[in-house]
Design an enzyme around this catalytic site. Structure first.
Site, short mmCIF file in Angstrom:
data_model
loop_
_atom_site.label_atom_id
_atom_site.label_comp_id
_atom_site.label_asym_id
_atom_site.label_seq_id
_atom_site.Cartn_x
_atom_site.Cartn_y
_atom_site.Cartn_z
N ASP A 8 58.24 10.49 51.35
CA ASP A 8 59.79 10.76 51.54
C ASP A 8 59.97 10.52 53.26
OD1 ASP A 8 58.81 13.14 52.90
OD2 ASP A 8 60.26 14.62 51.66
N CYS A 65 54.71 14.14 51.59
CA CYS A 65 56.02 14.40 52.20
C CYS A 65 55.53 15.21 53.38
CB CYS A 65 57.00 15.23 51.20
SG CYS A 65 56.27 16.78 50.43
N GLY A 66 56.47 16.38 53.92
CA GLY A 66 55.94 16.95 55.07
C GLY A 66 54.86 18.06 54.88
N THR A 67 54.87 18.50 53.62
CA THR A 67 53.89 19.38 53.47
C THR A 67 53.10 19.19 52.16
OG1 THR A 67 55.15 20.83 51.99
CG2 THR A 67 55.08 21.59 54.35
N GLY A 68 53.69 18.30 51.49
CA GLY A 68 53.11 17.95 49.99
C GLY A 68 53.63 18.73 48.85
N ILE A 69 54.25 20.00 49.30
CA ILE A 69 54.39 20.92 48.39
C ILE A 69 55.58 20.44 47.47
CG2 ILE A 69 55.53 23.26 47.88
CD1 ILE A 69 54.26 24.11 50.54
N MET A 71 56.48 17.47 46.68
CA MET A 71 56.14 16.26 46.00
C MET A 71 55.39 16.90 44.84
SD MET A 71 57.00 13.10 46.74
CE MET A 71 57.22 11.93 48.15
N ASN A 99 39.61 19.12 37.26
CA ASN A 99 40.98 18.96 36.79
C ASN A 99 41.35 17.51 36.58
OD1 ASN A 99 41.38 20.82 39.51
ND2 ASN A 99 41.60 21.59 37.58
N ARG A 109 52.71 16.70 57.88
CA ARG A 109 52.79 17.58 58.90
C ARG A 109 51.63 18.81 58.96
NH1 ARG A 109 59.35 18.59 57.88
NH2 ARG A 109 59.95 16.67 58.64
N ARG A 133 33.97 22.65 29.44
CA ARG A 133 34.52 23.72 29.76
C ARG A 133 35.91 23.03 30.55
NH1 ARG A 133 30.86 25.92 34.69
NH2 ARG A 133 32.06 24.59 36.32
N HIS A 134 35.67 22.08 31.28
CA HIS A 134 36.77 21.38 32.06
C HIS A 134 37.89 20.74 31.17
CE1 HIS A 134 34.94 22.72 35.88
NE2 HIS A 134 34.01 21.79 35.54
N ARG A 137 40.16 23.00 29.27
CA ARG A 137 41.04 23.61 30.03
C ARG A 137 42.37 22.73 30.55
NH1 ARG A 137 36.82 25.89 34.24
NH2 ARG A 137 36.23 27.91 33.02
#
Length: 152
Positions: A8, A65-69, A71, A99, A109, A133-134, A137
């Site tokens: 963004d 993005c600014g924080t990645g949160i 996105m 994962n 940022r 195990r991975h 999950r």
């Protein structure tokens, strides 16, 4: 590797640093934008990246993005996407090994370009561990996705 990337207005400068870094390593890039500081909405860039990964048009995706949160939240709404928000090298490695993430989110940022390049390098070079195990999950996450998805 073919990589879809999007950002963004708060992440496009870091994207513009990461794209040539990836190209120099021989990766093919699908850049979905944005390319300016004009305010835009992060889901409008997360969705096309994730669609390209899920369809197989791209092997991996990167979102900034600014924080990645924002996105990462938007990306993880897409069935088949396992997006991790990463700002350090340990997490970049662990999220691939444990994962099997297929999308990486970062915040312009929060980290500088040098750290971002190293995170991307480690994330791309680290294989999934294939550990039972991975995988178990990940299979549980996929089951949740099917349970709550409108399009199982």
């Amino acid at each position: 590797m073919k990589i879809a990337i999007g950002a963004d207005h708060a992440g496009y400068r870091l994207k513009d640093t990461i794209v040539p870094f990836l190209q120099a390593q021989g990766h093919e890039i699908i850049d979905v934008g944005c390319n300016c500081a004009d305010s835009v909405d992060y889901p409008d860039y997360a969705v096309p990246v994730c669609d390209k990964v899920v369809s197989g048009e791209a092997e991996r995706g990167i979102l900034i993005c600014g924080t990645g949160i924002g996105m990462s939240i938007a990306a993880n709404k897409t069935p088949g996407i396992r997006c991790a928000l990463v700002h350090d090298l340990f997490s970049a490695k662990a999220t691939r090994e444990h994962n099997d993430t297929n999308v990486l989110a970062m915040g312009e940022r929060v980290i500088g370009p040098g750290v971002a390049e190293e995170i991307v390098r480690v994330w791309l070079e680290t294989p999934f561990s294939q550990g039972l195990r991975h995988q178990g999950r990940i299979d549980k996450v996929k089951a949740l996705e099917s349970q709550y998805s409108l399009h199982p």
